[in-house]
Write an enzyme that holds these catalytic residues in place. Structure first.
Site, PDB file in Angstrom:
ATOM      1  N   ASN A  10       0.870  -1.176   0.000  1.00  0.00           N
ATOM      2  CA  ASN A  10       0.000   0.000   0.000  1.00  0.00           C
ATOM      3  C   ASN A  10       0.907   1.226   0.000  1.00  0.00           C
ATOM      4  O   ASN A  10       1.464   1.593   1.028  1.00  0.00           O
ATOM      5  CB  ASN A  10      -0.887  -0.045   1.263  1.00  0.00           C
ATOM      6  CG  ASN A  10      -1.730   1.200   1.430  1.00  0.00           C
ATOM      7  OD1 ASN A  10      -1.801   2.037   0.540  1.00  0.00           O
ATOM      8  ND2 ASN A  10      -2.373   1.325   2.587  1.00  0.00           N
ATOM      9  N   LYS A  55       0.187   4.268  -0.366  1.00  0.00           N
ATOM     10  CA  LYS A  55      -0.444   5.467   0.224  1.00  0.00           C
ATOM     11  C   LYS A  55      -0.151   6.707  -0.633  1.00  0.00           C
ATOM     12  O   LYS A  55      -0.082   6.606  -1.842  1.00  0.00           O
ATOM     13  CB  LYS A  55       0.011   5.639   1.682  1.00  0.00           C
ATOM     14  CG  LYS A  55      -0.243   4.371   2.514  1.00  0.00           C
ATOM     15  CD  LYS A  55      -0.059   4.577   3.987  1.00  0.00           C
ATOM     16  CE  LYS A  55      -0.300   3.246   4.708  1.00  0.00           C
ATOM     17  NZ  LYS A  55      -0.232   3.360   6.157  1.00  0.00           N
ATOM     18  N   HIS A  71      -9.697   1.339   4.569  1.00  0.00           N
ATOM     19  CA  HIS A  71      -8.438   1.459   5.329  1.00  0.00           C
ATOM     20  C   HIS A  71      -8.669   2.388   6.522  1.00  0.00           C
ATOM     21  O   HIS A  71      -9.432   3.360   6.420  1.00  0.00           O
ATOM     22  CB  HIS A  71      -7.344   2.015   4.413  1.00  0.00           C
ATOM     23  CG  HIS A  71      -5.992   1.953   5.045  1.00  0.00           C
ATOM     24  ND1 HIS A  71      -5.572   2.884   5.958  1.00  0.00           N
ATOM     25  CD2 HIS A  71      -4.989   1.053   4.931  1.00  0.00           C
ATOM     26  CE1 HIS A  71      -4.357   2.556   6.373  1.00  0.00           C
ATOM     27  NE2 HIS A  71      -3.980   1.449   5.758  1.00  0.00           N
ATOM     28  N   GLU A 101      -7.048   4.742   7.687  1.00  0.00           N
ATOM     29  CA  GLU A 101      -6.807   6.161   7.412  1.00  0.00           C
ATOM     30  C   GLU A 101      -8.012   6.787   6.710  1.00  0.00           C
ATOM     31  O   GLU A 101      -8.308   7.961   6.913  1.00  0.00           O
ATOM     32  CB  GLU A 101      -5.518   6.321   6.581  1.00  0.00           C
ATOM     33  CG  GLU A 101      -4.294   6.069   7.450  1.00  0.00           C
ATOM     34  CD  GLU A 101      -3.095   5.485   6.725  1.00  0.00           C
ATOM     35  OE1 GLU A 101      -3.056   5.505   5.486  1.00  0.00           O
ATOM     36  OE2 GLU A 101      -2.186   4.973   7.425  1.00  0.00           O
ATOM     37  N   GLY A 148       2.226   2.194  10.846  1.00  0.00           N
ATOM     38  CA  GLY A 148       3.209   3.261  10.691  1.00  0.00           C
ATOM     39  C   GLY A 148       3.910   3.643  11.993  1.00  0.00           C
ATOM     40  O   GLY A 148       4.589   4.660  12.057  1.00  0.00           O
TER      41      GLY A 148
HETATM   42  P1  PGA Z   1       2.582   0.249   7.756  1.00  0.00           P
HETATM   43  O1  PGA Z   1       1.141   0.470   7.064  1.00  0.00           O
HETATM   44  O2  PGA Z   1       3.130  -1.046   7.186  1.00  0.00           O
HETATM   45  O3  PGA Z   1       3.385   1.434   7.369  1.00  0.00           O
HETATM   46  O4  PGA Z   1       2.344   0.137   9.222  1.00  0.00           O
HETATM   47  C1  PGA Z   1       0.260  -0.586   6.845  1.00  0.00           C
HETATM   48  C2  PGA Z   1      -1.020  -0.071   6.229  1.00  0.00           C
HETATM   49  O5  PGA Z   1      -1.476   1.001   6.619  1.00  0.00           O
HETATM   50  O6  PGA Z   1      -1.618  -0.718   5.344  1.00  0.00           O
END
Ligand code: PGA
Length: 256
Positions: free
Chosen positions: A9, A11, A94, A96, A172
């Site tokens: 992903n 983002k 997701h 977010e 994250g």
């Molecule tokens: P991350 O994100 O691996 O940076 O923790 C995972 C995600 O949000 O899909």
């Protein structure tokens, strides 16, 4: 039959040049066998990445869609448009998007439905916040999200759905859920889907873990019986880390 999937992903990151370079490296890491590998760049990079991965095993996914197929919805993208540009998958709900863009279980269900109708495979995300975990309601929250996203679907729809369990406190942050904690939640999700749609469906549905998956923790996570791969954010932007994660999934036996 266990299907392992490693999804990147990206983002809100990368532009054409960096995306071409990274996607080219991912094609090499994906090689000729191993887990299903999926890249989910921003909308503007879908066409570019599609050209780079053409003829390889790497698949293309988007990070969101809108449930209507056409009309006066300025700024939105439909499932048909994603299919048209070469996507096979789409991430839906997701955390977010739930946190910053007001997505709810109801919108997740509508989006999932429109993806399925168009022939896209939705990667439906669920997961609890740190507060919810600390007050002991993780299971109830995730159960509610899974129910809310999947209720009213038919068992045959479920064969095209992928679930991603992503505890929000692990996204994250560098704080990964321990393999045991993640396994418990995955097992609970599989059981819940079994109660809703039958064990044949729940045994086959891929449930990915997301939240600070890295090259050095992927093996421990993926060796858990109910963790069928990862949805990877930060580490998917680094070709070497992502290759290590693909290799970790490759070492897992495909069947059960
Ligand atoms: P991350 O994100 O691996 O940076 O923790 C995972 C995600 O949000 O899909």
């Amino acid at each position: 039959m266990r299907t392992m999937i490693v999804a990147g992903n990206w983002k809100l990151n990368l532009v054409s040049e960096s995306a071409v370079e990274l996607a080219g490296k991912v094609v090499k890491s994906a090689g000729g066998d191993g887990p299903e590998v999926l890249l989910c760049p921003s909308f503007t990079l879908l066409h570019t990445v599609c050209e780079v991965i053409a003829g390889s095993r790497v698949k293309l996914g988007a990070q969101n869609l809108f449930w209507e197929s056409k009309g006066a919805f300025t700024g939105e993208i439909s499932a048909e448009m994603l299919l048209d540009i070469g996507c096979s998958h789409v991430i839906i709900g997701h955390s977010e998007r739930r946190q910053y863009f007001g997505e709810t279980d109801a919108s997740v269900r509508r989006k999932t439905q429109s993806a399925l109708l168009a022939g896209l495979k939705p990667v439906v995300c669920v997961g609890e916040t740190l507060d919810e975990r600390e007050e002991g309601s993780s299971k109830a929250v995730v159960e509610h999200q899974v129910n809310g996203a999947l209720e009213r679907f038919k068992p045959e729809d479920l064969s095209n759905i992928v679930i991603a369990y992503e505890p929000i406190w692990a996204i994250g942050t560098g704080k990964t859920a321990t393999p045991e904690t993640a396994q418990q939640m995955h097992k609970m999700i599989r059981k819940l889907i079994g109660n809703m749609f039958g064990s044949e469906i729940s045994d086959g549905i891929p449930i990915l873990y997301g939240g600070s998956v890295k090259g050095n923790n992927a093996t421990d996570l993926f060796s858990q019986p109910d963790i069928d791969g990862g949805l990877v954010g930060g580490a998917s932007l680094d070709a070497e880390s992502f290759a290590q994660i693909i290799d970790a999934a490759r070492r897992e036996p495909a069947g059960d």
